[in-house]
Structures are given as C-alpha cells and as structure tokens.
Design an enzyme around this catalytic site. Structure first.
Site, short mmCIF file in Angstrom:
data_model
loop_
_atom_site.label_atom_id
_atom_site.label_comp_id
_atom_site.label_asym_id
_atom_site.label_seq_id
_atom_site.Cartn_x
_atom_site.Cartn_y
_atom_site.Cartn_z
N GLY A 189 -17.85 -94.81 12.18
CA GLY A 189 -17.35 -95.37 13.43
C GLY A 189 -18.38 -95.60 14.51
N ALA A 190 -19.67 -95.52 14.18
CA ALA A 190 -20.71 -95.69 15.20
C ALA A 190 -20.75 -97.11 15.76
CB ALA A 190 -22.08 -95.31 14.62
N LYS A 231 -25.07 -106.76 7.24
CA LYS A 231 -26.22 -106.14 6.61
C LYS A 231 -26.36 -106.61 5.17
CE LYS A 231 -25.99 -101.72 5.36
NZ LYS A 231 -25.99 -100.26 5.58
#
Length: 274
Positions: A94-95, A225
């Site tokens: 959850g960052a 990413k």
C-alpha cells in the site's frame, strides 16, 4: 474468482521491508537478527541497514521504500493531481496508494503540497497546507494479497487485475467509470530465471493496456514497472500505439544493480470500436 498465474504482487523485498520496520520499532538489536539469518538473509539485512530509503520509509510511516520511487516520479511529472481518480495495480502493501491518497486528496483532508527534498531523504519533511477548496480524488488499489486498510483508499484485496469481474468493480468505484491514472508496481513471484521473470512481467504489463481500454479516460496516464530485457521493446511499442508519449524512467530510489525500470505513458488515445 479466476486467478491469473501471471499476476502476483510487489517483490519480496517490500514485504521484508515491512518486517524489518516492525523489528526496528520493537527495538530489537540488528546483530541478534543477523545471527539467526542464512548468509543470503544476512546480506539482505545488511543492505536494508545501509539503505537510506528504508530508514526514511520507516521515519515517514510509508509501508515500504517503493513510496519514494513514485514520489520522485510525481515530483518531476505531476501525474497525480487533486481530484484525480487513480487505480493502483499490485497495490500491496500500500505504499504507492499512500502517496496517491495524499496527492489526489482522496481522504478529503484538503492538504496540498509535496514531500520536499527526495534527494535528501534523511531530512525530508511533509510540507502541506490545508485548503477546503481542494477537490477530492479517488484511489482504488488491487492485489491478489490482502492490503491493510488505508484512509482515503478503497482496496480490492484478493482480486485479479486481469479478471473481468475486477474490471466491473472498478467501473462501479471510479467516478464516471473512468480513471485519470493507472499505476502498476506489480511483479511476478521470482522463479530464479531472469529471462522468464522478465517475460512474465512484460505480459502482466501488456494486460494493463487492455485495462486502460476499459477504464482510462482520454488523455490519461499509465506508469508501470518492468524489468529490462529482450522483449521490453514489445511493451514500449504497444504503449506507443495508444499513448501520445512514452518515456523510460529509472528513479534514483531504484537500486542501481536492479534491472527495474518504469514506462511512463501519457496522453492516452482511446480507440473507438467499430
């Protein structure tokens, strides 16, 4: 629910980061931990101890160090704006959602501002000002794993980002059924075979183009990413076919010895089905 063999979550290091932060908060001495580790585990702990981003994540209550990658990219490109709707794919732990909640004001706090000095992260401070007129955004996170609750975010834990049922829920949760930004820091569980893992991650990222066709508004952005390798160009070509601009990024907070890269695609051109 159907489970895709491709889709996993963030890499193992992020889970280890949360684990190590908990150890630090409990005051356990590092040397006692090192004694109980395998050689590989000892190397990992030493790297964490020396990593200023790990320390900063703990100090600033981010769930893992990857938050600084998104902060750095957003500081430069301003892809997250107050009032925006954001979908965070592979959201656990959850960052990235923490960063998105603050930047799009999805918690409705009216706080604006940016975390300053990413290059001087040991001295960073939150510089915010409250403004009741700031529009409220939306953040929806998706992961096969459980995501701990976060004020201002709606999490679809135990959901597959490639599943049509997940897409249907997104259409319900997003205002007008559309997102301004799709974020993806997801990655497959490591097999130990670099080329295989690279190809699996590229395939996962390609599925985001299909997701974009369903939920991304015209002019929207996608940040995903990938691991550099022989078929990365296929993903870049696919993104270029539906976005006006595609850039390759390597944030300073991304470890130098990592093959990790990010494609930042903007100005989405929604195709019209005939």
């Amino acid at each position: 629910m159907r489970r895709s063999w491709l889709y996993a979550t963030h890499d193992l290091s992020q889970s280890k980061t949360m684990w190590w932060s908990r150890l630090q908060s409990r005051g356990l001495h590092s040397s006692s931990c090192l004694m109980k580790k395998t050689p590989a585990g000892q190397r990992w702990v030493l790297r964490q101890l020396r990593d200023p981003y790990v320390k900063a994540a703990h100090q600033q209550n981010f769930r893992c160090r990857s938050a600084f990658k998104l902060l750095e990219i957003d500081d430069k490109f301003r892809l997250l704006q107050p009032g925006y709707s954001v979908v965070d794919c592979g959201a656990a732990p959850g960052a990235w959602s923490q960063v998105a909640v603050h930047r799009v004001n999805s918690a409705g706090t009216g706080e604006t501002g940016r975390i300053s000095g990413v290059d001087r992260i040991t001295e960073t401070e939150h510089k915010t000002q409250s403004d009741p007129e700031v529009p409220c955004g939306t953040v929806v996170g998706i992961d096969l794993l459980h995501i701990p609750p976060l004020d201002g975010a709606h999490f679809l834990s135990c959901h597959d980002v490639t599943d049509p049922a997940t897409h249907a829920k997104l259409l319900e949760l997003l205002p007008g059924g559309q997102a301004h930004v799709i974020l993806s820091d997801m990655a497959p569980n490591a097999s130990g075979f670099r080329e295989m893992d690279h190809e699996r991650l590229i395939t996962m990222c390609l599925s985001l183009v299909d997701l974009a066709a369903k939920i991304l508004r015209p002019g929207g952005s996608l940040l995903c990413k990938y691991w550099d390798g022989i078929i990365a160009h296929k993903l870049q070509e696919k993104l270029s076919s539906v976005f006006g601009s595609v850039q390759t990024l390597k944030p300073n907070s991304s470890r130098k010895d990592s093959a990790e890269r990010y494609f930042f695609a903007k100005m989405y051109r929604k195709t019209v089905k005939r």
